[in-house]
Design an enzyme around this catalytic site. Structure first.
Site, PDB file in Angstrom:
ATOM      1  N   THR A   1       0.757  -1.261  -0.021  1.00  0.00           N
ATOM      2  CA  THR A   1      -0.048  -0.140  -0.022  1.00  0.00           C
ATOM      3  C   THR A   1       1.032   1.355   0.002  1.00  0.00           C
ATOM      4  OG1 THR A   1      -1.353   1.309   1.476  1.00  0.00           O
ATOM      5  CG2 THR A   1      -0.180  -0.223   2.598  1.00  0.00           C
ATOM      6  N   ASP A   2       0.349   2.386  -0.526  1.00  0.00           N
ATOM      7  CA  ASP A   2       1.081   3.554  -0.290  1.00  0.00           C
ATOM      8  C   ASP A   2       1.320   4.098   0.914  1.00  0.00           C
ATOM      9  OD1 ASP A   2      -1.564   4.293   0.317  1.00  0.00           O
ATOM     10  OD2 ASP A   2      -1.845   5.894  -1.264  1.00  0.00           O
ATOM     11  N   GLU A   3       0.464   3.605   2.053  1.00  0.00           N
ATOM     12  CA  GLU A   3       0.505   3.980   3.342  1.00  0.00           C
ATOM     13  C   GLU A   3       1.797   3.852   3.851  1.00  0.00           C
ATOM     14  OE1 GLU A   3      -2.808   3.587   5.810  1.00  0.00           O
ATOM     15  OE2 GLU A   3      -4.324   3.747   4.263  1.00  0.00           O
TER      16      GLU A   3
ATOM     17  N   ASN B   1     -11.470  14.454   1.214  1.00  0.00           N
ATOM     18  CA  ASN B   1     -12.563  13.364   1.826  1.00  0.00           C
ATOM     19  C   ASN B   1     -13.958  14.228   1.538  1.00  0.00           C
ATOM     20  OD1 ASN B   1     -10.657  11.636   2.133  1.00  0.00           O
ATOM     21  ND2 ASN B   1     -10.382  11.899   4.468  1.00  0.00           N
TER      22      ASN B   1
ATOM     23  N   ASN C   1      -5.556   4.392  -2.628  1.00  0.00           N
ATOM     24  CA  ASN C   1      -7.021   3.960  -2.157  1.00  0.00           C
ATOM     25  C   ASN C   1      -7.647   3.411  -3.391  1.00  0.00           C
ATOM     26  OD1 ASN C   1      -6.007   5.871   0.029  1.00  0.00           O
ATOM     27  ND2 ASN C   1      -8.163   5.139   0.578  1.00  0.00           N
TER      28      ASN C   1
ATOM     29  N   TYR D   1      -1.333  -0.322  11.098  1.00  0.00           N
ATOM     30  CA  TYR D   1      -1.703  -0.811   9.951  1.00  0.00           C
ATOM     31  C   TYR D   1      -0.347  -0.796   8.882  1.00  0.00           C
ATOM     32  CZ  TYR D   1      -3.330  -1.513   5.203  1.00  0.00           C
ATOM     33  OH  TYR D   1      -3.263  -1.720   3.625  1.00  0.00           O
TER      34      TYR D   1
ATOM     35  N   LYS E   1       2.398  -3.364   7.399  1.00  0.00           N
ATOM     36  CA  LYS E   1       2.423  -3.692   6.102  1.00  0.00           C
ATOM     37  C   LYS E   1       3.923  -3.355   5.363  1.00  0.00           C
ATOM     38  CE  LYS E   1      -0.168  -4.498   3.118  1.00  0.00           C
ATOM     39  NZ  LYS E   1      -0.789  -5.677   2.807  1.00  0.00           N
TER      40      LYS E   1
HETATM   41  P1  NAD Z   1     -10.457  -6.733   2.616  1.00  0.00           P
HETATM   42  O1  NAD Z   1     -10.171  -6.256   4.239  1.00  0.00           O
HETATM   43  O2  NAD Z   1     -11.512  -6.302   2.003  1.00  0.00           O
HETATM   44  O3  NAD Z   1      -9.879  -8.032   2.505  1.00  0.00           O
HETATM   45  C1  NAD Z   1      -9.090  -8.746   3.197  1.00  0.00           C
HETATM   46  C2  NAD Z   1      -9.151 -10.497   3.034  1.00  0.00           C
HETATM   47  O4  NAD Z   1      -8.123 -11.115   3.830  1.00  0.00           O
HETATM   48  C3  NAD Z   1     -10.359 -10.799   3.667  1.00  0.00           C
HETATM   49  O5  NAD Z   1     -11.337 -11.452   2.795  1.00  0.00           O
HETATM   50  C4  NAD Z   1     -10.261 -11.643   5.044  1.00  0.00           C
HETATM   51  O6  NAD Z   1     -10.904 -12.456   5.371  1.00  0.00           O
HETATM   52  C5  NAD Z   1      -8.926 -12.027   4.713  1.00  0.00           C
HETATM   53  N1  NAD Z   1      -8.183 -12.399   5.512  1.00  0.00           N
HETATM   54  C6  NAD Z   1      -7.767 -11.413   6.905  1.00  0.00           C
HETATM   55  N2  NAD Z   1      -6.789 -12.213   7.572  1.00  0.00           N
HETATM   56  C7  NAD Z   1      -6.561 -13.269   7.107  1.00  0.00           C
HETATM   57  C8  NAD Z   1      -5.753 -14.335   7.778  1.00  0.00           C
HETATM   58  N3  NAD Z   1      -5.036 -14.266   8.819  1.00  0.00           N
HETATM   59  N4  NAD Z   1      -5.667 -15.639   6.794  1.00  0.00           N
HETATM   60  C9  NAD Z   1      -6.468 -15.604   5.545  1.00  0.00           C
HETATM   61  N5  NAD Z   1      -7.040 -14.543   5.378  1.00  0.00           N
HETATM   62  C10 NAD Z   1      -7.369 -13.244   5.881  1.00  0.00           C
HETATM   63  O7  NAD Z   1      -9.054  -5.957   2.128  1.00  0.00           O
HETATM   64  P2  NAD Z   1      -8.758  -5.035   0.616  1.00  0.00           P
HETATM   65  O8  NAD Z   1      -9.195  -4.018   0.540  1.00  0.00           O
HETATM   66  O9  NAD Z   1      -9.394  -6.065  -0.217  1.00  0.00           O
HETATM   67  O10 NAD Z   1      -7.327  -5.318   0.510  1.00  0.00           O
HETATM   68  C11 NAD Z   1      -6.451  -6.329  -0.004  1.00  0.00           C
HETATM   69  C12 NAD Z   1      -4.864  -6.001  -0.113  1.00  0.00           C
HETATM   70  O11 NAD Z   1      -4.849  -4.715  -0.780  1.00  0.00           O
HETATM   71  C13 NAD Z   1      -4.538  -5.904   1.378  1.00  0.00           C
HETATM   72  O12 NAD Z   1      -3.143  -6.298   1.430  1.00  0.00           O
HETATM   73  C14 NAD Z   1      -4.357  -4.169   1.384  1.00  0.00           C
HETATM   74  O13 NAD Z   1      -3.008  -4.009   2.166  1.00  0.00           O
HETATM   75  C15 NAD Z   1      -3.998  -3.912   0.017  1.00  0.00           C
HETATM   76  N6  NAD Z   1      -4.196  -2.466  -0.360  1.00  0.00           N
HETATM   77  C16 NAD Z   1      -5.571  -2.290  -0.326  1.00  0.00           C
HETATM   78  C17 NAD Z   1      -6.080  -1.079  -0.742  1.00  0.00           C
HETATM   79  C18 NAD Z   1      -7.780  -0.399  -0.590  1.00  0.00           C
HETATM   80  O14 NAD Z   1      -7.690   0.845  -0.798  1.00  0.00           O
HETATM   81  N7  NAD Z   1      -8.491  -1.191  -0.132  1.00  0.00           N
HETATM   82  C19 NAD Z   1      -5.150   0.060  -1.566  1.00  0.00           C
HETATM   83  C20 NAD Z   1      -3.673  -0.582  -1.310  1.00  0.00           C
HETATM   84  C21 NAD Z   1      -3.361  -1.777  -0.937  1.00  0.00           C
HETATM   85  O1  DAU Z   2      -4.065   4.283   0.610  1.00  0.00           O
HETATM   86  C1  DAU Z   2      -4.242   2.715   0.673  1.00  0.00           C
HETATM   87  C2  DAU Z   2      -5.227   2.353   1.838  1.00  0.00           C
HETATM   88  O2  DAU Z   2      -6.361   2.832   1.596  1.00  0.00           O
HETATM   89  C3  DAU Z   2      -5.268   0.837   2.068  1.00  0.00           C
HETATM   90  O3  DAU Z   2      -3.826   0.211   2.257  1.00  0.00           O
HETATM   91  C4  DAU Z   2      -6.210   0.545   3.363  1.00  0.00           C
HETATM   92  O4  DAU Z   2      -6.155  -0.751   3.381  1.00  0.00           O
HETATM   93  C5  DAU Z   2      -7.512   0.996   2.852  1.00  0.00           C
HETATM   94  O5  DAU Z   2      -8.396   0.804   3.953  1.00  0.00           O
HETATM   95  C6  DAU Z   2      -7.328   2.525   2.560  1.00  0.00           C
HETATM   96  O6  DAU Z   2      -7.007   3.092   3.807  1.00  0.00           O
HETATM   97  P1  DAU Z   2      -7.656   4.718   4.310  1.00  0.00           P
HETATM   98  O7  DAU Z   2      -7.485   4.792   5.785  1.00  0.00           O
HETATM   99  O8  DAU Z   2      -7.155   5.722   3.406  1.00  0.00           O
HETATM  100  O9  DAU Z   2      -9.301   4.386   3.891  1.00  0.00           O
HETATM  101  P2  DAU Z   2     -10.437   4.481   4.767  1.00  0.00           P
HETATM  102  O10 DAU Z   2     -11.717   4.235   3.654  1.00  0.00           O
HETATM  103  O11 DAU Z   2     -10.425   3.822   6.005  1.00  0.00           O
HETATM  104  O12 DAU Z   2     -10.583   6.177   4.802  1.00  0.00           O
HETATM  105  C7  DAU Z   2     -10.598   7.225   3.507  1.00  0.00           C
HETATM  106  C8  DAU Z   2     -10.133   8.526   4.308  1.00  0.00           C
HETATM  107  O13 DAU Z   2     -11.666   8.735   4.827  1.00  0.00           O
HETATM  108  C9  DAU Z   2      -9.312   8.596   5.301  1.00  0.00           C
HETATM  109  O14 DAU Z   2      -8.805   9.898   5.215  1.00  0.00           O
HETATM  110  C10 DAU Z   2     -10.161   8.468   6.507  1.00  0.00           C
HETATM  111  C11 DAU Z   2     -11.473   9.162   6.183  1.00  0.00           C
HETATM  112  N1  DAU Z   2     -12.825   8.645   6.919  1.00  0.00           N
HETATM  113  C12 DAU Z   2     -12.664   7.258   6.894  1.00  0.00           C
HETATM  114  C13 DAU Z   2     -13.729   6.691   7.703  1.00  0.00           C
HETATM  115  C14 DAU Z   2     -14.141   5.207   7.810  1.00  0.00           C
HETATM  116  C15 DAU Z   2     -13.438   9.510   7.728  1.00  0.00           C
HETATM  117  O15 DAU Z   2     -13.365  10.808   7.777  1.00  0.00           O
HETATM  118  N2  DAU Z   2     -14.605   8.936   8.238  1.00  0.00           N
HETATM  119  C16 DAU Z   2     -14.944   7.824   8.324  1.00  0.00           C
HETATM  120  O16 DAU Z   2     -15.778   7.361   8.978  1.00  0.00           O
END
Ligand code: NAD
Ligand code: DAU
Length: 365
Positions: A140-142, A265, A193, A164, A168
């Site tokens: 992730t970019d985070e 946001n 994101n 988190y 990562k």
């Molecule tokens: P998500 O939370 O929707 O899904 C995570 C999945 O992993 C779930 O199905 C969960 O059951 C499974 N899981 C959790 N713990 C586990 C364990 N111990 N063993 C086996 N399975 C397990 O996540 P997502 O948003 O689909 O993200 C997927 C990947 O992409 C992650 O690695 C995340 O860090 C990365 N990522 C997400 C974003 C985003 O914006 N969502 C952006 C950049 C990178």
């Molecule tokens: O940047 C990539 C990441 O994006 C992934 O690695 C993470 O797994 C994914 O969850 C996401 O992280 P963020 O923290 O950016 O996503 P989230 O949807 O939780 O929040 C997006 C933005 O919105 C963040 O600045 C926090 C804000 N927010 C979020 C929630 C849930 C609010 O203001 N209110 C809220 O209730």
């Protein structure tokens, strides 16, 4: 559609495929690569749901295995019947806010779970011809932390802010170390994101959509001027696939929405309110009052932004889904899938809302 995998690639593993990005990735692979069999390994944590695999389970080339990455022995027995060519490691604890409430669960899955997966493939691929083997780790970019102006890239310094992102970062270092030390054919991807269908409703876009629909307050953290560089989940999936196809082992690639990182946001929330008000056939001004500024997330990163020029040059990847239309279709998807919305909002979700939104966050001064 994704490109065809080379003919040696017969079986792939997708960890975390019952979640948001993994399930979208699996659907795209099954649609475009008919000769490849796909195995999803997932523990079905609160974030994983088999409803996300509704299309996949109907496909003859798909199998689901329930296993927890944190259980090294269980992982071995679950994976032993297969012979994987490519591995895509999506599974993780992914919510920043949950990692603040319960850092240990996040660290266990993201660090120890990743270590167990690497150990398994170190053992299994060691004596095999590794030429076409690939283990793609999804990061992730985070991990780079917040950036005020400009863009981070593959060589930027890690400066994670939350448990988190720190976990990562730890998993990324292990993945690279397994390449350097053991020659495991790993690659890493960093992405901004994602938005799209089937994102867990603890995350900004589905959460705000549900709340707006139900007339509940929309909890905007702090001033709401934080910036995220939104990328459609299908574009991310394509980047991950291209990484296995064209990436150089031991290296990594950044994927971003290329939005010049200006969407706040509050912009996102206002766009959701526009879509929901049209759906409910009311004026947007009638819903604007739902926006409620609440206590900020602890250690909240202000802005994320990545440079994807390496992915464009070496993988031939560029984002295809324009933000405006992709975003509108995404909100529409949530509005048109009330059953999915109900299914993913179980008891755990309601408990989460009360833990995260009704208690003071209590950080340092
Ligand atoms: P998500 O939370 O929707 O899904 C995570 C999945 O992993 C779930 O199905 C969960 O059951 C499974 N899981 C959790 N713990 C586990 C364990 N111990 N063993 C086996 N399975 C397990 O996540 P997502 O948003 O689909 O993200 C997927 C990947 O992409 C992650 O690695 C995340 O860090 C990365 N990522 C997400 C974003 C985003 O914006 N969502 C952006 C950049 C990178
Ligand atoms: O940047 C990539 C990441 O994006 C992934 O690695 C993470 O797994 C994914 O969850 C996401 O992280 P963020 O923290 O950016 O996503 P989230 O949807 O939780 O929040 C997006 C933005 O919105 C963040 O600045 C926090 C804000 N927010 C979020 C929630 C849930 C609010 O203001 N209110 C809220 O209730």
């Amino acid at each position: 559609m994704l490109e065809r995998a080379p003919s040696q690639v017969k079986q792939i593993l997708v960890t975390g495929g019952a979640g948001f990005i993994g399930s979208n990735f699996i659907d795209l692979v099954l649609e475009s690569n008919h000769g490849v069999s796909v195995v999803c390994l997932d523990s079905l944590s609160y974030a994983g749901n088999v409803v996300n695999l509704e299309s996949a389970v109907k496909h003859p080339n798909f199998a689901f295995v329930k296993a927890d990455l944190c259980d090294g022995d269980g992982l071995g027995s679950a994976l032993d019947p297969f012979d994987f060519d490519w591995v895509f490691h999506f599974a993780a604890e992914t919510h920043v806010d949950r990692s603040i409430h319960e850092p240990k669960i996040t660290v266990m899955t993201n660090v120890i779970g990743t270590l167990n997966l690497l150990e398994y493939f170190r053992g299994h691929w060691l004596n095999e011809d590794q030429c076409h083997k690939r283990l793609v780790h999804i990061s992730t970019d985070e991990v780079y932390g917040s950036i005020q102006d400009g863009l981070f890239s593959e060589t930027s310094r890690y400066k994670p802010s939350s448990p988190y992102s720190a976990s990562k970062a730890g998993s990324d270092h292990l993945v690279t170390a397994y390449f350097t030390t053991f020659g495991l054919p790993t690659l890493t991807t960093w992405c901004t994101n994602n938005y799209g269908p089937r994102q867990h409703p603890e995350k900004l876009i589905p959460l705000m959509t549900i709340h707006a629909l139900e007339g509940k307050p929309l909890p905007v953290y702090g001033d709401g001027l934080q910036v995220r560089d939104w990328l459609h989940v299908h574009d991310h999936a394509a980047g991950v696939w291209q990484t296995a196809l064209r990436g150089k082992v031991g290296e990594g690639y950044c994927f971003s929405g290329g939005l010049e990182s200006t969407v706040t946001n509050l912009d996102v929330v206002n766009q959701i309110l526009g879509a929901v008000s049209a759906h409910l056939k009311v004026e947007k001004s009638e819903l604007d009052g739902l926006i409620t500024h609440v206590e900020d997330r602890l250690g909240h990163d202000r802005r994320y932004a990545l440079d994807s020029r390496k992915a464009a040059a070496e993988l031939g990847w560029t984002p295809k889904v324009p933000f405006q239309s992709g975003f509108a279709k995404t909100v529409e998807w949530y509005l048109n899938n009330p059953e999915w919305m109900r299914e993913v909002q179980g008891t755990d979700y309601k408990d989460w809302l009360s833990r995260n939104y009704s208690q003071p966050k209590g950080g340092h001064q």
